[in-house]
Design an enzyme around this catalytic site. Structure first.
Site, PDB file in Angstrom:
ATOM      1  N   ASN A  50       0.854  -1.093   0.021  1.00 24.35           N
ATOM      2  CA  ASN A  50       0.077  -0.087  -0.044  1.00 24.35           C
ATOM      3  C   ASN A  50       0.861   1.217   0.146  1.00 24.35           C
ATOM      4  O   ASN A  50       0.475   2.232  -0.620  1.00 24.35           O
ATOM      5  CB  ASN A  50      -0.938   0.217   1.037  1.00 24.35           C
ATOM      6  CG  ASN A  50      -1.791   1.355   1.313  1.00 24.35           C
ATOM      7  OD1 ASN A  50      -2.708   1.587   0.475  1.00 24.35           O
ATOM      8  ND2 ASN A  50      -1.578   2.046   2.109  1.00 24.35           N
ATOM      9  N   HIS A  51       1.990   1.334   0.799  1.00 28.21           N
ATOM     10  CA  HIS A  51       2.639   2.623   0.996  1.00 28.21           C
ATOM     11  C   HIS A  51       4.018   2.330   1.095  1.00 28.21           C
ATOM     12  O   HIS A  51       4.613   1.068   1.342  1.00 28.21           O
ATOM     13  CB  HIS A  51       2.041   3.118   2.131  1.00 28.21           C
ATOM     14  CG  HIS A  51       2.018   2.359   3.488  1.00 28.21           C
ATOM     15  ND1 HIS A  51       0.939   1.874   3.757  1.00 28.21           N
ATOM     16  CD2 HIS A  51       3.150   2.064   4.212  1.00 28.21           C
ATOM     17  CE1 HIS A  51       0.979   1.318   4.901  1.00 28.21           C
ATOM     18  NE2 HIS A  51       2.412   1.325   5.283  1.00 28.21           N
ATOM     19  N   ASP A  69       0.973   6.673   0.017  1.00 30.17           N
ATOM     20  CA  ASP A  69       0.391   5.699  -0.697  1.00 30.17           C
ATOM     21  C   ASP A  69       1.184   5.559  -2.070  1.00 30.17           C
ATOM     22  O   ASP A  69       1.393   6.253  -2.857  1.00 30.17           O
ATOM     23  CB  ASP A  69      -1.073   5.852  -0.959  1.00 30.17           C
ATOM     24  CG  ASP A  69      -2.079   5.487   0.305  1.00 30.17           C
ATOM     25  OD1 ASP A  69      -1.289   5.340   1.373  1.00 30.17           O
ATOM     26  OD2 ASP A  69      -3.063   5.274  -0.022  1.00 30.17           O
ATOM     27  N   ARG A  93       2.250 -12.593   3.648  1.00 29.36           N
ATOM     28  CA  ARG A  93       0.856 -11.853   4.294  1.00 29.36           C
ATOM     29  C   ARG A  93       0.957 -10.654   3.622  1.00 29.36           C
ATOM     30  O   ARG A  93       1.642  -9.715   3.967  1.00 29.36           O
ATOM     31  CB  ARG A  93       1.296 -12.004   5.644  1.00 29.36           C
ATOM     32  CG  ARG A  93      -0.163 -11.221   6.450  1.00 29.36           C
ATOM     33  CD  ARG A  93       0.237  -9.800   7.025  1.00 29.36           C
ATOM     34  NE  ARG A  93      -0.862  -9.203   7.760  1.00 29.36           N
ATOM     35  CZ  ARG A  93      -0.718  -8.087   8.073  1.00 29.36           C
ATOM     36  NH1 ARG A  93       0.083  -7.143   7.621  1.00 29.36           N
ATOM     37  NH2 ARG A  93      -1.780  -7.728   8.746  1.00 29.36           N
ATOM     38  N   ASP A 126      -0.301  -7.009   3.502  1.00 31.84           N
ATOM     39  CA  ASP A 126      -0.894  -5.867   4.506  1.00 31.84           C
ATOM     40  C   ASP A 126      -1.872  -5.043   3.806  1.00 31.84           C
ATOM     41  O   ASP A 126      -1.777  -4.575   2.761  1.00 31.84           O
ATOM     42  CB  ASP A 126       0.352  -4.981   4.700  1.00 31.84           C
ATOM     43  CG  ASP A 126      -0.046  -3.989   6.033  1.00 31.84           C
ATOM     44  OD1 ASP A 126      -0.709  -4.370   7.252  1.00 31.84           O
ATOM     45  OD2 ASP A 126       0.237  -2.905   5.945  1.00 31.84           O
ATOM     46  N   GLU A 152      -7.038   0.296  -3.488  1.00 33.27           N
ATOM     47  CA  GLU A 152      -7.643   1.658  -3.889  1.00 33.27           C
ATOM     48  C   GLU A 152      -7.208   2.474  -4.915  1.00 33.27           C
ATOM     49  O   GLU A 152      -6.010   2.638  -5.152  1.00 33.27           O
ATOM     50  CB  GLU A 152      -7.670   2.323  -2.539  1.00 33.27           C
ATOM     51  CG  GLU A 152      -8.229   3.551  -2.403  1.00 33.27           C
ATOM     52  CD  GLU A 152      -9.809   3.659  -2.496  1.00 33.27           C
ATOM     53  OE1 GLU A 152     -10.258   4.084  -3.413  1.00 33.27           O
ATOM     54  OE2 GLU A 152     -10.508   3.143  -1.540  1.00 33.27           O
ATOM     55  N   GLU A 193      -4.870  -9.510   4.458  1.00 26.39           N
ATOM     56  CA  GLU A 193      -5.513  -8.848   5.770  1.00 26.39           C
ATOM     57  C   GLU A 193      -6.604  -8.136   5.107  1.00 26.39           C
ATOM     58  O   GLU A 193      -6.368  -7.023   4.318  1.00 26.39           O
ATOM     59  CB  GLU A 193      -4.316  -7.708   6.297  1.00 26.39           C
ATOM     60  CG  GLU A 193      -5.247  -7.011   7.479  1.00 26.39           C
ATOM     61  CD  GLU A 193      -4.337  -5.736   7.917  1.00 26.39           C
ATOM     62  OE1 GLU A 193      -4.464  -5.696   9.168  1.00 26.39           O
ATOM     63  OE2 GLU A 193      -3.485  -5.169   7.274  1.00 26.39           O
ATOM     64  N   HIS A 251      -0.807  -8.844  15.886  1.00 20.16           N
ATOM     65  CA  HIS A 251       0.138  -7.615  16.236  1.00 20.16           C
ATOM     66  C   HIS A 251      -0.596  -6.498  16.371  1.00 20.16           C
ATOM     67  O   HIS A 251       0.051  -5.313  16.614  1.00 20.16           O
ATOM     68  CB  HIS A 251       1.440  -7.642  15.303  1.00 20.16           C
ATOM     69  CG  HIS A 251       1.014  -7.419  13.840  1.00 20.16           C
ATOM     70  ND1 HIS A 251      -0.055  -8.432  13.150  1.00 20.16           N
ATOM     71  CD2 HIS A 251       1.232  -6.634  12.899  1.00 20.16           C
ATOM     72  CE1 HIS A 251      -0.150  -7.948  11.816  1.00 20.16           C
ATOM     73  NE2 HIS A 251       0.309  -7.024  11.771  1.00 20.16           N
TER      74      HIS A 251
END
Length: 564
Positions: free
Chosen positions: A107-108, A175, A203, A205, A212, A249, A316
């Protein structure tokens, strides 16, 4: 079912253990955990029964967000070791039969990433379109921020050019623009590198956020179907490693989660966390009533046979309760986090499970038995196996990210450094290492560690839990969840009492089309240390469940050949 079939989709009955390298074990004594230290603790994880280790971010980072603010996707943070140290760890884990997956942040990046440093220099810089910008004043987005109280907008104006950049999370985490093919190429190259070095998947995130297209011109956004991109990412990873997994996630209602699996084709994420069940577990615990969880599980939609749910009771991040109603959330707060300092963002808790349950060993064991018994793949957060607590002196989510407690020695055996040099302080008080540590747990046959190791062993011997069809067994006790998991002729029968009182459960295990004498000479074989339960010919049985009682059975018919 035949165990040979379970190796093809290993993640469907794995036991995943999440850890942060920097807080696990410090080998060189500088106060920060490292890959050399993690390698020295591989045998501990093997003894527990872990089959897959999930590494939180280990990439170079200013560490303002525990490593999720990445400055380089292609190497290891020098504080944690080298690429060689990572490979040595992967080899050691693989030698003990464990796979390794890692967090990947799509994402970022950090605002200190070289791409963003370059992007800020001018509006025509070649890295400008690696991020999402706007030149007009953005609308008020204060109601949409992910971390209320820490940010007040999704947009921040950059002094260098006067334009605003998008950050769905913190302002120091701009982003990435996944509509840009060059960004997608960089993501694929980084994933390809880690797969070549031995990782077994990722995994991912904040999946809905990285897909988006907010802030993009309509024509550019139209050129990228977010789910087509996720499908392409899955194909890429599968080409590089046919057994690699993408664990996503995705904290959304079930109907929307189906889209991220890839719908009927199941060709996007292999696995997703079941946030809906997790949140309703806590509501059921608060009420001492299994029905909220039962109704949630009944509403869980069917998924492609190759896909899987990841089950957890702690991770976490904050323990989010955002899918509960305001009233339900307040019930959970009152039961498990009544003080404001225990709550976070108005929607969750920043506590670990043992303190929430008042250290009650019976209650704690019932919850973990429940988690492992629900259809899906169990995911543990480091320290859960020994009953670690949180440190509410720490800010935000750091309360549950304290150093692993190995023994009663200096710094709980985590590091030989001075306490002031530790990457994070250790927990104090009744959950500190003098009272809760791995060495004591491993040597005590009555410890939580011993219980968890036995639970994991039974789970691994029961592929029906990862592969089977789930069904609730109707029975009159509101505090009890009774359910079955069935696959290829094998059936598990599982019961859990959410209440503080002993209850007598009378019910039957049977299918709608079973003939009247279908269960003659059949019994329920106890998989732990309880007595077997004989079934009536119609499948009826009665048993007693004590305070927070839990039972695991396998349905056994005359002539079945038993494993030892």
């Amino acid at each position: 079912m035949r165990l040979a079939e379970t190796s093809d989709l290993w993640w469907k009955n794995a036991v995943i253990y999440c850890l942060d390298v920097e807080t696990f074990f410090d080998d060189d004594g500088d106060g920060t955990g490292d890959f050399a230290g993690l390698t020295q603790r591989v045998d501990y994880l093997a003894a527990l029964g872990v089959t897959c280790i999930w590494l939180m971010p280990f990439y170079p980072s200013p560490d303002r967000d525990d490593g999720y603010d990445v400055t380089d996707f292609f190497t290891v943070d020098p504080r944690l070791g080298t690429l060689g140290d990572l490979v040595e760890f992967i080899r050691a884990a693989r030698d003990r039969g464990m796979r390794v997956i890692a967090d990947f942040v799509v994402n970022h990046t950090s605002d200190r990433h070289p791409w963003f440093v370059e992007a800020r220099k001018s509006t025509d810089n070649k890295y400008r379109d690696y991020y999402v910008w706007r030149n007009d004043t953005p609308p008020d987005t204060s109601s949409q921020v992910v971390f209320p109280g820490e940010e007040d907008s999704l947009w921040t104006q950059d002094d260098a050019t006067g334009e605003w950049y998008l950050h769905m999370f913190a302002k120091h985490q701009p982003d990435l623009n996944v509509t840009n093919p060059q960004v997608r190429d960089q993501i694929a190259k980084a994933m390809g590198l880690w797969l070549e070095l031995g990782l077994d998947g990722f995994r991912l995130d904040a999946v809905p956020f990285f897909l988006e297209t907010r802030g993009q011109p309509k024509d550019e956004a139209a050129n990228l179907d977010p789910h087509a991109y996720l499908c392409a990412l899955r194909r890429f990873v599968s080409r590089r490693n046919g057994s690699a997994v993408l664990l996503g996630e995705v904290n959304l209602p079930y109907k929307e989660q189906l889209e991220y699996f890839g719908g009927p084709e199941g060709n996007e994420l292999n696995m997703q966390f079941d946030f809906m069940s997790m949140q309703h577990i806590y509501l059921s615990l608060a009420r001492h009533d299994a029905r909220p969880l039962v109704e949630t599980l009944k509403s869980r939609p069917p998924i492609h046979p190759d896909n899987q749910w990841a089950m957890f009771v702690r991770n976490h991040d904050e323990l989010t309760l955002d899918k509960l109603t305001d009233g339900e959330r307040q019930e959970v707060f009152a039961a498990f986090g009544p003080e404001k300092n225990m709550q976070i963002y108005g929607r969750g808790l920043r506590r670990r499970l043992p303190p929430m349950l008042g250290g009650d060993p019976e209650h704690l064991r019932m919850v973990y038995s429940l988690m492992f018994s629900l259809p899906g793949t169990p995911v543990l957060f480091y320290g859960e196996e020994i009953g670690m607590g949180e440190d509410l002196r720490q800010k935000s989510r750091a309360a549950v990210r304290t150093p692993m407690q190995w023994n009663t020695e200096k710094n709980g055996g985590f590091s030989s450094a001075h306490a002031a040099e530790l990457v994070a302080p250790l927990v104090r008080g009744e959950y500190g290492p003098e009272h809760v540590n791995a060495a004591a747990g491993k040597r005590d046959p009555e410890s939580l560690f011993a219980f968890m190791a036995a639970l994991i062993a039974r789970y691994r011997e029961a592929p029906e839990l990862g592969w089977g069809e789930f069904a609730v067994i109707a029975q009159p006790e509101p505090a009890v969840l009774a359910h079955t998991c069935s696959s290829d002729g094998g059936t598990m029968v599982l019961l859990h009492n959410f209440g503080e009182d002993t209850v007598k459960v009378s019910t039957k295990v049977c299918g709608e089309d079973d003939p009247p004498q279908a269960y003659r000479d059949a019994l329920l074989l106890d998989l732990f240390d309880g007595d077997n339960v004989a079934l009536d010919p119609d499948g009826s049985f009665t048993l007693e469940l004590g305070r927070y009682g839990h039972r695991w059975f396998r349905l056994h018919r005359k002539g079945d050949r038993l494993a030892p």
